[in-house]
Design an enzyme around this catalytic site. Structure first.
Site, PDB file in Angstrom:
ATOM      1  N   MET A  34       0.834  -1.207   0.000  1.00  0.00           N
ATOM      2  CA  MET A  34       0.000   0.000   0.000  1.00  0.00           C
ATOM      3  C   MET A  34       0.870   1.258   0.000  1.00  0.00           C
ATOM      4  SD  MET A  34      -3.441  -0.839   2.062  1.00  0.00           S
ATOM      5  CE  MET A  34      -2.798  -0.553   3.709  1.00  0.00           C
ATOM      6  N   ALA A  36       3.982   4.066   0.965  1.00  0.00           N
ATOM      7  CA  ALA A  36       4.662   4.626   2.140  1.00  0.00           C
ATOM      8  C   ALA A  36       5.741   3.622   2.560  1.00  0.00           C
ATOM      9  CB  ALA A  36       3.688   4.931   3.269  1.00  0.00           C
ATOM     10  N   LEU A  37       6.586   3.319   1.599  1.00  0.00           N
ATOM     11  CA  LEU A  37       7.493   2.172   1.745  1.00  0.00           C
ATOM     12  C   LEU A  37       8.592   2.422   2.770  1.00  0.00           C
ATOM     13  CD1 LEU A  37       7.847   1.188  -2.025  1.00  0.00           C
ATOM     14  CD2 LEU A  37       6.205   0.342  -0.327  1.00  0.00           C
ATOM     15  N   HIS A  38       9.011   1.328   3.420  1.00  0.00           N
ATOM     16  CA  HIS A  38      10.124   1.356   4.368  1.00  0.00           C
ATOM     17  C   HIS A  38      11.018   0.151   4.068  1.00  0.00           C
ATOM     18  CE1 HIS A  38       7.810  -1.751   6.356  1.00  0.00           C
ATOM     19  NE2 HIS A  38       6.782  -0.917   6.540  1.00  0.00           N
ATOM     20  N   HIS A  41       9.387  -3.292   3.468  1.00  0.00           N
ATOM     21  CA  HIS A  41       8.879  -3.538   2.110  1.00  0.00           C
ATOM     22  C   HIS A  41      10.034  -3.856   1.156  1.00  0.00           C
ATOM     23  CE1 HIS A  41       5.641  -0.619   3.599  1.00  0.00           C
ATOM     24  NE2 HIS A  41       4.964  -1.708   3.331  1.00  0.00           N
ATOM     25  N   GLU A 152       5.680 -11.657   7.009  1.00  0.00           N
ATOM     26  CA  GLU A 152       5.133 -12.331   8.197  1.00  0.00           C
ATOM     27  C   GLU A 152       4.618 -11.315   9.213  1.00  0.00           C
ATOM     28  OE1 GLU A 152       8.306 -14.780   9.646  1.00  0.00           O
ATOM     29  OE2 GLU A 152       7.912 -16.366   8.175  1.00  0.00           O
ATOM     30  N   GLN A 157      -2.824 -12.321   7.575  1.00  0.00           N
ATOM     31  CA  GLN A 157      -3.004 -11.987   6.154  1.00  0.00           C
ATOM     32  C   GLN A 157      -2.258 -12.997   5.273  1.00  0.00           C
ATOM     33  OE1 GLN A 157      -2.714  -7.881   4.425  1.00  0.00           O
ATOM     34  NE2 GLN A 157      -0.667  -8.547   3.875  1.00  0.00           N
ATOM     35  N   LEU A 180      10.968  -7.013   9.447  1.00  0.00           N
ATOM     36  CA  LEU A 180      12.088  -6.109   9.732  1.00  0.00           C
ATOM     37  C   LEU A 180      11.684  -5.162  10.856  1.00  0.00           C
ATOM     38  CD1 LEU A 180      13.644  -7.129   7.247  1.00  0.00           C
ATOM     39  CD2 LEU A 180      14.355  -4.770   6.910  1.00  0.00           C
ATOM     40  N   MET A 188       8.752  -2.465  11.751  1.00  0.00           N
ATOM     41  CA  MET A 188       8.565  -1.355  10.809  1.00  0.00           C
ATOM     42  C   MET A 188       7.151  -1.412  10.246  1.00  0.00           C
ATOM     43  SD  MET A 188      12.099  -1.276   8.700  1.00  0.00           S
ATOM     44  CE  MET A 188      13.648  -1.053   9.558  1.00  0.00           C
TER      45      MET A 188
HETATM   46  P1  AMP Z   1       1.523  -2.847   3.576  1.00  0.00           P
HETATM   47  O1  AMP Z   1       1.944  -1.866   2.536  1.00  0.00           O
HETATM   48  O2  AMP Z   1       1.761  -2.378   4.965  1.00  0.00           O
HETATM   49  O3  AMP Z   1       0.153  -3.398   3.334  1.00  0.00           O
HETATM   50  O4  AMP Z   1       2.504  -4.085   3.436  1.00  0.00           O
HETATM   51  C1  AMP Z   1       2.877  -4.612   2.201  1.00  0.00           C
HETATM   52  C2  AMP Z   1       3.676  -5.865   2.451  1.00  0.00           C
HETATM   53  O5  AMP Z   1       4.822  -5.555   3.238  1.00  0.00           O
HETATM   54  C3  AMP Z   1       2.890  -6.937   3.246  1.00  0.00           C
HETATM   55  O6  AMP Z   1       3.200  -8.213   2.719  1.00  0.00           O
HETATM   56  C4  AMP Z   1       3.429  -6.766   4.641  1.00  0.00           C
HETATM   57  O7  AMP Z   1       3.326  -7.931   5.424  1.00  0.00           O
HETATM   58  C5  AMP Z   1       4.872  -6.415   4.366  1.00  0.00           C
HETATM   59  N1  AMP Z   1       5.490  -5.721   5.503  1.00  0.00           N
HETATM   60  C6  AMP Z   1       4.969  -4.681   6.205  1.00  0.00           C
HETATM   61  N2  AMP Z   1       5.803  -4.346   7.222  1.00  0.00           N
HETATM   62  C7  AMP Z   1       6.855  -5.195   7.163  1.00  0.00           C
HETATM   63  C8  AMP Z   1       8.038  -5.368   7.948  1.00  0.00           C
HETATM   64  N3  AMP Z   1       8.296  -4.600   9.009  1.00  0.00           N
HETATM   65  N4  AMP Z   1       8.905  -6.342   7.591  1.00  0.00           N
HETATM   66  C9  AMP Z   1       8.655  -7.143   6.513  1.00  0.00           C
HETATM   67  N5  AMP Z   1       7.557  -7.028   5.742  1.00  0.00           N
HETATM   68  C10 AMP Z   1       6.664  -6.072   6.057  1.00  0.00           C
END
Ligand code: AMP
Length: 284
Positions: A34, A36-38, A41, A152, A157, A180, A188
């Site tokens: 979604m 707002a990458l860190h 991601h 994970e 999900q 991470l 994160m």
């Molecule tokens: P989101 O944009 O938050 O919906 O996440 C997109 C993908 O990134 C999903 O598969 C999440 O599980 C994964 N994700 C989110 N935060 C982390 C993290 N801290 N470490 C690893 N994967 C993540």
């Protein structure tokens, strides 16, 4: 050497690009997000690159997975920065569709997954996993990658996605990737940006609560004693409320009392208006 990351916004353009790669015999990996990458991601992108020749990352803030009182309208959107980060990580294509592209007029279909969608976040966020399952089904069918990587961090999900890809015979290998964390242990998350300085200082208590339960299980205590105690600790640390703290079987997500088999310890709690989730594995 840096190269420009291409951005496509329509399913037709995405498919044309994938077809071009397929014609060269290349394999495709996908990382749905979604935005707002860190770094979390980006670690998924790195994993996808280990398993495929070309990687597509999607950025789509999916309205159907947000409840009416959730943060859809204020969810952070920063496409230019996301594109820069993806380019640096070696991603080949950013798929950033509009809401109208994903949900054209008259859209009337949803995927609902029973069993693993129930309990935990499924109880607190009605309709959430159906929104996730529907959008991820669409993304996988739009791109038809060889592999897709999910974190994970969102353990339930990941279980839902594994379930419906198997049930619907979607020919994509689903890979999970570890969570991470920041230096102090906080997982994160794009939503960490919402935290005030005070709440940010409290947030690592969530992982501490989970590791406390893992230690307890290892020394023979039972989940039904450990989890309520952890809820009390979170409230004492400064969390406004706790949605759940639970121990579940790592594969089936059914409730578990001990860690004789591999389990997952999962929690969701609120700091101010921000809802944080986290989980760790234990046992087996
Ligand atoms: P989101 O944009 O938050 O919906 O996440 C997109 C993908 O990134 C999903 O598969 C999440 O599980 C994964 N994700 C989110 N935060 C982390 C993290 N801290 N470490 C690893 N994967 C993540």
């Amino acid at each position: 050497m840096s190269r420009d990351l291409d951005i496509v916004r329509s399913v037709a353009e995405l498919r044309a690009r994938v077809r071009y790669w397929r014609d060269q015999g290349l394999t495709i990996g996908m990382v749905p997000t979604m935005g707002a990458l860190h770094q979390g991601h980006l670690s998924l992108v790195v994993k996808a690159l280990e398993h495929a020749d070309r990687v597509v990352t999607s950025v789509f803030v999916n309205p159907t997975q947000f409840g009416p009182n959730e943060d859809f309208s204020r969810y952070p959107r920063q496409e230019a920065r996301d594109a820069e980060l993806l380019e640096g990580a070696g991603c080949h294509l950013l798929f950033a569709p509009t809401v109208a592209e994903m949900y054209p007029d008259g859209f009337a279909t949803s995927i609902s997954v029973s069993g693993v969608s129930e309990g935990l976040c499924g109880d607190v966020r009605p309709g959430h996993f159906s929104g996730v399952a529907t959008v991820v089904t669409k993304l996988l069918l739009q791109c038809l990658p060889d592999v897709a990587v999910f974190g994970e961090k969102d353990y339930q999900q990941l279980a839902v996605i594994r379930r419906f890809t198997r049930d619907l015979d979607i020919p994509v290998a689903i890979l999970g990737a570890p969570t991470l964390r920041e230096a102090d242990g906080l997982a994160m998350s794009s939503r960490n940006a919402y935290l005030s300085a005070g709440d940010r200082a409290v947030a690592p208590a969530l992982l501490r609560a989970l590791t406390g339960i893992a230690d307890g299980l290892r020394s023979g205590a039972r989940a039904s004693d450990l989890c309520p105690r952890a809820v009390g600790e979170l409230l004492k640390a400064g969390f406004a409320s706790v949605d759940y703290v639970e121990v579940r079987d790592a594969d089936t997500l059914t409730p578990a009392e001990t860690a004789e088999r591999p389990v997952r310890i999962l929690a969701a709690a609120r700091l101010g208006a921000t809802r944080l989730i986290d989980n760790i594995g234990c046992g087996g």
